[in-house]
Enzyme design. Structure first.
Site, short mmCIF file in Angstrom:
data_model
loop_
_atom_site.label_atom_id
_atom_site.label_comp_id
_atom_site.label_asym_id
_atom_site.label_seq_id
_atom_site.Cartn_x
_atom_site.Cartn_y
_atom_site.Cartn_z
N ASP A 196 -32.15 26.46 8.05
CA ASP A 196 -30.74 26.07 8.16
C ASP A 196 -30.58 24.62 7.68
OD1 ASP A 196 -28.15 25.26 9.08
OD2 ASP A 196 -28.20 26.85 10.57
N SER A 220 -21.97 28.19 14.93
CA SER A 220 -22.14 26.76 14.66
C SER A 220 -21.65 25.94 15.87
CB SER A 220 -21.40 26.39 13.37
OG SER A 220 -21.77 25.09 12.94
N HIS A 259 -27.09 28.49 6.60
CA HIS A 259 -26.20 28.22 7.73
C HIS A 259 -25.08 29.26 7.76
CE1 HIS A 259 -24.40 25.89 10.91
NE2 HIS A 259 -23.24 25.85 10.26
#
Length: 575
Positions: A365, A239, A394
């Protein structure tokens, strides 16, 4: 028979009354089932569930789409040996939704049980970074002696994987534990580099991390490189951590000590992600959840952030953009939030990545949209392999009927294993066996210490040692920072005795090294810029001539008229 009274009676009855009477005859259970069916259809669409799609394909999963430079021998060799990337990904059937997967990862996760070995890394500005180590012996049982002997440190050739967590995540996150456990079980040494202020460690300086702050990662990598000069270094970013990792790789280029890297669910372009996360109601829920997490982070360090940022604005923030405007932008000294997003986006640095990099993203996502993926830039770079799947959420990518494993963790494990034995990176390992040149950004952290003033002048600060050091404080994961932060642990750091015996000589050597570190990179970048900008320079000259010609031409014409005012052409024909 008299039909007129009957017709009049029927005419007096409203058709809506007849309809309601007919609907009243239908059992209530039928209405309940109909409402439930409509509600399920709404949830199926709102949560983006793909169970029926998987059912129609007999749960074979979707193929992994790979994008890489077809002329790259390294990429072709790695892809040919990564069987998982050549296969398919099938999400857990009862988690057939990106939102269900992401929520399951956040609230349950099913992480494996493990215990880290914590070290505290002290940065040059006084900040503290928690490094959580996990080795093979920690996973299979027993006591690791990896950190007990400095001689063993210098000669250890076990590859090390540095993990950079996502926003407000630390080594306790479920996906980080999955990754660390699986890598350590395969014989890798894993170290989780927690962001400043996370992992149970307080902020000890006025410097905070953000999505584009790469200096902490650079310092951690250099420190581990010094402690383990024989060990190959790899890195995994997730991320926001993936954005930081890719930006670092692009900034340092071939000067990075890393041998390979992986970026999982990177946001790539923060400005596009900011627009995406405020577009639909479901995304706004994620935006609010992330904002609450950042506000909780700010509450932990209120004593510092209330002094440096707009604390009232932080408390009233209702979105990530609001929080970044009142806190992140101010702490990072950016003019606007959009400026912060643009300068911190890793998509601007993709073309400069010079080490093998695997990028994994899910097209569904819900946080980091696929619209931000730099498809063409990744394809042009010979060192990048971009793997995308239609589903995964995600950072989730759960697979199996019991959701006990994460797909991208297996992919990273296999990718690093292939790189570890690949002949294409043997030359890079040999090159890194020698001392790597320090990057320009880190050269000012060595004595005699320098300070760059606002007017561009470089002045000396002091000769006292304020460089980074490490403290070994506990074997438990939930340990906190040592109260006596001025004490240096015997296991956490070692001091060169020759530096104490010959301080003046050491200072002169450091001065010479700093001068080289400051001049050589700048000179190289200027030469590179000049080679690439010759055509641009001539174009600028042409534009300058064209734009200034009206003024220059008028001046030149007036001068010529004044110079040849008494000039008569007839005099040229006089004999």
């Amino acid at each position: 028979m008299d039909w007129e009274p009957l017709a009049a009676a029927k005419a007096s009855i409203s058709p809506y009354d007849l309809l309601f009477q007919a609907l009243a005859l239908i059992p209530f259970s039928h209405y309940f089932f109909a409402a439930s069916f409509l509600f399920l259809i709404f949830l199926y669409s709102f949560l983006e569930i793909h169970f029926l799609q998987d059912l129609l394909t007999l749960f074979r999963g979707d193929p992994v789409t790979l994008n890489y430079n077809s002329c790259s021998e390294l990429a072709q060799s790695v892809v040919a040996n990564c069987k998982i990337l050549q296969g398919r990904y099938l999400a857990t059937p009862w988690l057939s939704s990106p939102h269900l997967q992401t929520a399951f990862l956040s609230f349950l996760g099913r992480p494996p049980p493990l215990t880290y070995r914590r070290h505290l890394f002290r940065a040059f500005d006084g900040g503290t970074i928690a490094l959580d180590w996990l080795t093979y012996t920690d996973v299979v049982g027993g006591t690791s002696c990896m950190l007990d002997s400095s001689a063993a440190l210098k000669g250890d050739k076990t590859p090390i994987v540095i993990v950079i967590p996502g926003l407000t995540s630390d080594s306790a996150a479920a996906y980080v534990k999955h990754l660390a456990f699986n890598l350590a079980r395969q014989g890798w040494n894993v170290v989780v580099s927690n962001h400043r202020g996370l992992g149970g460690v307080s902020l000890t300086s006025d410097c905070c991390y953000n999505a584009g702050w790469t200096e902490d990662l650079r310092k951690i990598i250099d420190h581990i490189r010094c402690e383990y000069p024989e060990a190959p270094l790899y890195a995994v970013g997730t991320s926001i951590g993936a954005n930081i990792l890719v930006k670092y790789l692009g900034e340092d280029g071939a000067n990075t000590p890393l041998v390979g890297a992986a970026a999982i669910c990177s946001p790539w372009d923060l400005l596009i992600c900011d627009r995406f996360i405020n577009r639909r109601p479901m995304q706004k829920l994620y935006d609010r959840a992330l904002t609450v997490g950042l506000q909780g982070y700010a509450q932990l360090h209120q004593s510092i952030l209330s002094r440096l940022a707009n604390w009232e604005g932080i408390e009233k923030s209702s979105s990530l953009r609001d929080f970044d405007n009142h806190a992140t932008r101010v702490l990072g000294k950016f003019e606007t939030v959009d400026t912060y997003y643009r300068r911190s986006s890793s998509t601007n640095y993709v073309e400069n990545v010079s080490v093998p990099l695997l990028c994994v993203s899910a097209l569904d996502d819900p946080v980091c949209t696929s619209e931000a993926i730099p498809w063409d830039e990744c394809r042009l770079n010979e060192n990048i392999i971009l793997a995308t799947t239609p589903h995964g959420g995600h950072l989730a990518f759960y697979e199996g009927i019991t959701a006990s494993s994460i797909w991208w963790v297996r992919v990273v494990n296999e990718f690093f294993g292939v790189l570890r034995t690949s002949p294409h990176i043997e030359g890079r390992k040999k090159m890194q066996g020698s001392t790597m040149p320090k990057p320009l950004q880190s050269s000012i952290d060595q004595a005699p210490y320098l300070n760059v003033m606002e007017d561009g002048m470089v002045t000396a600060m002091s000769n006292e040692q304020t460089d980074a050091f490490v403290e070994d404080i506990s074997n438990e994961h939930t340990t906190h920072s040592n109260k006596d932060e001025g004490t240096i642990s015997d296991k956490g750091t070692s001091v060169d005795l020759t530096d104490k015996l010959n301080p003046e000589k050491q200072i002169m050597q450091q001065v010479e090294q700093n001068v080289k570190d400051l001049i050589v990179p700048v000179q190289g970048r200027i030469d590179k810029l000049s080679r690439r900008s010759r055509q641009s320079i001539w174009l600028l000259v042409y534009i300058a001539v064209i734009t200034t010609w009206p003024f220059v031409g008028s001046v030149l014409l007036s001068v010529l008229k004044r110079r040849f005012k008494t000039f008569k052409p007839g005099t040229l024909f006089r004999k």
